[in-house]
Design an enzyme around this catalytic site. Structure first.
Site, short mmCIF file in Angstrom:
data_model
loop_
_atom_site.label_atom_id
_atom_site.label_comp_id
_atom_site.label_asym_id
_atom_site.label_seq_id
_atom_site.Cartn_x
_atom_site.Cartn_y
_atom_site.Cartn_z
N CYS A 1 7.29 87.69 33.21
CA CYS A 1 6.39 86.57 32.93
C CYS A 1 5.35 87.07 31.91
O CYS A 1 5.55 88.10 31.27
CB CYS A 1 5.74 86.06 34.21
SG CYS A 1 4.81 87.31 35.12
N THR A 2 4.26 86.36 31.75
CA THR A 2 3.30 86.69 30.70
C THR A 2 2.63 88.05 30.91
O THR A 2 2.69 88.92 30.04
CB THR A 2 2.20 85.61 30.61
OG1 THR A 2 2.81 84.34 30.43
CG2 THR A 2 1.25 85.88 29.45
#
Length: 299
Positions: A178-179
């Site tokens: 994810c980020t």
């Protein structure tokens, strides 16, 4: 461009730990943030802390030191910016610091984390695995790892249902990202709870990976949750994307505002609506009212 060469230093951090008094921690962070003239948003819950803040290089370093004194060692993901990405400084109390819809899900220490180097080495190998993106659809549209499965989530709380219905074999090796890493902390737990046996997550997320391996397996840009909209492969503010004024998603459709003629940037989903070819919600409202009045007069 390094933070020393930029006007502002930005840092993102999260940590899961027991917070006995969220209100007290909130006040401590607000007081120190205001003292150092920080801007940004920090979420506090009984399960921990998650936030992104910005300020001068000196102020940001001082805030990181202070935060470490409160919560212990934590991993900070730093990036530069020439324009301030926040308008104010806020510390908010939430049920979860990342919302998967289950406040009882409490990550407790490293859970099959892969360093950017370990991650890069696996992606460079012939090993058999599934690469899974744990972000929302508006994020995956502007950048993904090569060959990743995109769940096309509208929101992170949809992730458990996606796993229930997906066709990824439960004995398959899954690499998830994810980020910045925080969503994977809970997403990996959810997959393990549903019977997946070999789930690994990218430590530090996309931001940490492209800091060490720019222009490699991650393609495009990475959406960030502030006014930069996205960062490029150098972790610098995007020159392609801005936040769409109508929905908040990253947009790169540029045109003159139909109402005030100023430069407007909107996303591809808002583009088909004529009133959304405007630079702000206010201009969209004025344009819509004028059109409605003209249609009424011609009827």
């Amino acid at each position: 461009m390094s933070p020393m060469e930029s006007s502002y230093a930005i840092t993102a951090v999260y940590k899961f730990f027991e917070v006995s008094d969220p209100e007290a921690l909130q006040q401590q962070l607000l007081s120190k943030g205001e003292e150092l003239e920080m801007l940004g948003l920090i979420l506090v819950a009984k399960e921990g802390l998650n936030g992104t803040v910005a300020g001068s290089k000196e102020s940001t370093d001082a805030f990181k030191t202070y935060l470490t004194s409160l919560i212990g060692e934590a991993t900070f993901k730093d990036s530069p910016a020439d324009e301030i990405p926040f308008k104010r400084f806020m510390v908010k109390i939430r049920n979860e610091i990342v919302n998967i819809g289950d406040a009882d899900m409490q990550p407790d220490g490293p859970n099959n984390h892969l360093s950017p180097t370990q991650w890069h080495d696996i992606l460079s190998s012939d090993e058999d695995f599934v690469l899974l993106d744990a972000r929302n659809d508006y994020e995956t549209e502007i950048g993904v790892f090569k060959g990743a499965v995109d769940p096309k989530l509208e929101k992170f709380t949809d992730f458990p249902k996606y796993i229930e219905e997906c066709d990824i074999p439960k004995d398959k090796k899954v690499l998830m990202y994810c980020t910045g890493g925080i969503r994977c902390e809970k997403a990996s737990m959810e997959m393990q709870r549903q019977g997946y046996k070999h789930v690994y997550q990218l430590d530090g997320g996309i931001l940490k990976y492209i800091e060490e391996y720019p222009e490699e397996f991650f393609e495009g840009e990475c959406f960030v949750f502030d006014h930069r909209a996205a960062v490029d492969q150098k972790l610098e503010s995007s020159t392609r994307y801005d936040l769409c004024p109508h929905c908040g998603d990253p947009g790169d459709q540029r045109m003159p505002c139909l109402e005030c003629k100023a430069d407007a940037v909107v996303c591809v989903r808002c583009m088909p609506e004529e009133e959304h070819r405007t630079c702000s919600k206010n201009c969209a409202y004025i344009f819509s009212m004028k059109r409605h009045k003209a249609q009424k007069q011609s009827a």
